[in-house]
Design a protein around this motif. Structure first.
Motif, PDB file in Angstrom:
ATOM      1  N   ARG A  43       0.725  -1.264  -0.471  1.00 19.13           N
ATOM      2  CA  ARG A  43      -0.329   0.057   0.692  1.00 19.13           C
ATOM      3  C   ARG A  43       0.831   1.056   0.581  1.00 19.13           C
ATOM      4  NH1 ARG A  43      -2.075   3.912   3.150  1.00 19.13           N
ATOM      5  NH2 ARG A  43      -0.663   2.669   5.316  1.00 19.13           N
ATOM      6  N   THR A  44       1.809   0.875   0.747  1.00 22.56           N
ATOM      7  CA  THR A  44       2.836   2.507   1.153  1.00 22.56           C
ATOM      8  C   THR A  44       3.764   2.650  -0.527  1.00 22.56           C
ATOM      9  OG1 THR A  44       4.509   1.455   2.409  1.00 22.56           O
ATOM     10  CG2 THR A  44       2.723   2.261   3.720  1.00 22.56           C
ATOM     11  N   LEU A  45       3.161   2.002  -1.274  1.00 23.62           N
ATOM     12  CA  LEU A  45       4.533   1.907  -2.485  1.00 23.62           C
ATOM     13  C   LEU A  45       4.289   3.390  -3.263  1.00 23.62           C
ATOM     14  CD1 LEU A  45       4.566  -2.047  -4.188  1.00 23.62           C
ATOM     15  CD2 LEU A  45       6.212  -0.655  -3.075  1.00 23.62           C
ATOM     16  N   PRO A  46       5.678   3.874  -3.694  1.00 23.69           N
ATOM     17  CA  PRO A  46       5.425   5.467  -4.424  1.00 23.69           C
ATOM     18  C   PRO A  46       4.707   4.962  -5.890  1.00 23.69           C
ATOM     19  CG  PRO A  46       7.689   4.617  -5.118  1.00 23.69           C
ATOM     20  CD  PRO A  46       6.698   2.753  -3.921  1.00 23.69           C
ATOM     21  N   TRP A  47       4.293   6.038  -6.390  1.00 24.98           N
ATOM     22  CA  TRP A  47       3.463   6.243  -7.106  1.00 24.98           C
ATOM     23  C   TRP A  47       4.342   6.628  -8.486  1.00 24.98           C
ATOM     24  CZ3 TRP A  47      -1.541   4.404  -9.151  1.00 24.98           C
ATOM     25  CH2 TRP A  47      -2.149   3.918  -8.202  1.00 24.98           C
ATOM     26  N   VAL A  48       4.807   5.637  -9.429  1.00 21.13           N
ATOM     27  CA  VAL A  48       5.756   5.665 -10.588  1.00 21.13           C
ATOM     28  C   VAL A  48       5.505   6.474 -11.880  1.00 21.13           C
ATOM     29  CG1 VAL A  48       7.563   5.385 -12.418  1.00 21.13           C
ATOM     30  CG2 VAL A  48       6.797   4.014  -9.997  1.00 21.13           C
ATOM     31  N   ARG A 174       0.856   5.411 -12.232  1.00 18.75           N
ATOM     32  CA  ARG A 174       0.731   3.470 -12.102  1.00 18.75           C
ATOM     33  C   ARG A 174       1.323   3.300 -10.637  1.00 18.75           C
ATOM     34  NH1 ARG A 174       5.246   0.347 -13.119  1.00 18.75           N
ATOM     35  NH2 ARG A 174       6.910   1.269 -14.188  1.00 18.75           N
ATOM     36  N   LYS A 175       1.084   2.469  -9.678  1.00 26.27           N
ATOM     37  CA  LYS A 175       1.898   1.649  -8.773  1.00 26.27           C
ATOM     38  C   LYS A 175       3.013   1.311  -8.786  1.00 26.27           C
ATOM     39  CE  LYS A 175       0.575   1.368  -4.012  1.00 26.27           C
ATOM     40  NZ  LYS A 175       0.313   3.385  -3.076  1.00 26.27           N
ATOM     41  N   MET A 176       4.063   1.099  -7.964  1.00 26.48           N
ATOM     42  CA  MET A 176       5.587   0.581  -8.938  1.00 26.48           C
ATOM     43  C   MET A 176       5.061  -0.788  -8.251  1.00 26.48           C
ATOM     44  SD  MET A 176       9.073   1.599  -6.559  1.00 26.48           S
ATOM     45  CE  MET A 176       9.198   2.717  -6.920  1.00 26.48           C
ATOM     46  N   LEU A 181       7.740  -8.971  -3.235  1.00 23.92           N
ATOM     47  CA  LEU A 181       6.457  -9.512  -2.554  1.00 23.92           C
ATOM     48  C   LEU A 181       5.412  -9.741  -3.106  1.00 23.92           C
ATOM     49  CD1 LEU A 181       5.493  -5.505  -0.588  1.00 23.92           C
ATOM     50  CD2 LEU A 181       3.847  -7.052  -2.018  1.00 23.92           C
ATOM     51  N   GLU A 182       4.668  -9.855  -4.055  1.00 25.90           N
ATOM     52  CA  GLU A 182       4.143 -10.180  -4.685  1.00 25.90           C
ATOM     53  C   GLU A 182       4.316 -11.548  -4.890  1.00 25.90           C
ATOM     54  OE1 GLU A 182       1.477  -8.724  -5.953  1.00 25.90           O
ATOM     55  OE2 GLU A 182       2.034  -6.778  -5.743  1.00 25.90           O
ATOM     56  N   SER A 183       4.991 -11.728  -5.495  1.00 25.98           N
ATOM     57  CA  SER A 183       5.724 -13.062  -4.932  1.00 25.98           C
ATOM     58  C   SER A 183       5.180 -14.263  -3.729  1.00 25.98           C
ATOM     59  CB  SER A 183       7.060 -13.776  -5.133  1.00 25.98           C
ATOM     60  OG  SER A 183       7.234 -15.273  -5.474  1.00 25.98           O
ATOM     61  N   GLU A 184       6.128 -13.613  -2.489  1.00 29.06           N
ATOM     62  CA  GLU A 184       5.097 -13.531  -1.095  1.00 29.06           C
ATOM     63  C   GLU A 184       4.136 -13.853  -1.024  1.00 29.06           C
ATOM     64  OE1 GLU A 184       7.094 -12.823   3.106  1.00 29.06           O
ATOM     65  OE2 GLU A 184       7.838 -12.542   1.499  1.00 29.06           O
TER      66      GLU A 184
END
Length: 243
Positions: A43-48, A174-176, A181-184
């Protein structure tokens, strides 16, 4: 050889089953904590920013009417609109949806209203309504059939001051994406779903029973809404449905 000490060290069948269940519960609690940490991290990943922005459908929102925007209280109503504005997104700029009429399907424009505030929003420090802004609302009470509770809402008294505007919905960021993380997250979710650990995990972490919303809504369909009404109200409601 001390046989009494040996007998005390031997675990009974019941204790072995209890230890296995306790170990599983501890593991599920740890998985739940790890999932929450991963969700918060995602959720806290930055926007690119995108190199080439593109349009993705249309958006519809409220703006001040022309005469209100040019009036002396334009700043006040602009600040009020930021707290009650709503946004709708659609692939078509006309915002039409299918509706069945007399056995045939037609298209009607989707309705969109200003935000209605509940008791929590009304007293929330995050929304921070001033006394002058609260004077622009009307308190309404209605009985919700599904929840069987009296709902209190605060509705804008003069919605004519705001009009709908349609504009292109432009995607500029777009969201980074974090692949590790997605794999786990995917591995943990697949493990929980494959063994159907959702009900037990929900019970351990929240203390409440787990039930699907769809099953809850299906059961509510069969509730007789006329059961708790007085006799004369049941008769009047029945006549309304038959006429």
């Amino acid at each position: 050889m001390d046989t009494p000490e040996l007998a005390c060290r031997i675990k009974s069948v019941r204790r072995k089953k209890r230890l296995v269940k306790t170990d599983l519960d501890k593991r599920l609690i740890q998985i739940h904590k790890r999932l929450e940490a991963l969700w918060e991290k995602r959720r806290t990943l930055p926007w690119v920013p995108l190199g080439a922005p593109y349009q993705r459908g249309w958006k519809r929102f409220f703006v001040l009417r022309d005469d209100i925007r040019k009036g002396p209280k334009a700043d006040f109503y602009e600040a009020l609109l930021e707290k009650v504005n709503t946004f709708e997104y659609h692939h078509d700029r006309f915002f039409k949806r299918k509706k069945r009429r007399k056995g045939k399907y037609g298209y009607v424009v989707k309705k969109q209203n200003l935000r209605e505030l509940d008791e929590y929003d009304w007293n929330s420090s995050k929304l921070a309504l001033t006394e002058e802004e609260k004077a622009c609302f009307t308190r309404t009470e209605s009985f919700h059939i599904r929840t069987r509770r009296l709902e209190i809402k605060y509705v804008i008294t003069e919605p004519w001051r705001f009009v709908l505007k349609v504009a292109p919905h432009i995607i500029t960021h777009r969201k980074m994406v974090d692949t590790e993380l997605e794999s786990e997250l995917s591995k943990l979710n697949n493990y929980v779903r494959a063994h159907n650990y959702d009900p037990r995990m929900h019970r351990l972490t929240s203390g409440k029973r787990y039930r699907w919303k769809d099953e809850f809504n299906e059961r509510l369909k069969y509730i007789n809404t006329l059961k708790n009404l007085p006799r004369y109200s049941q008769t009047a409601a029945y006549l309304d449905t038959t006429t």
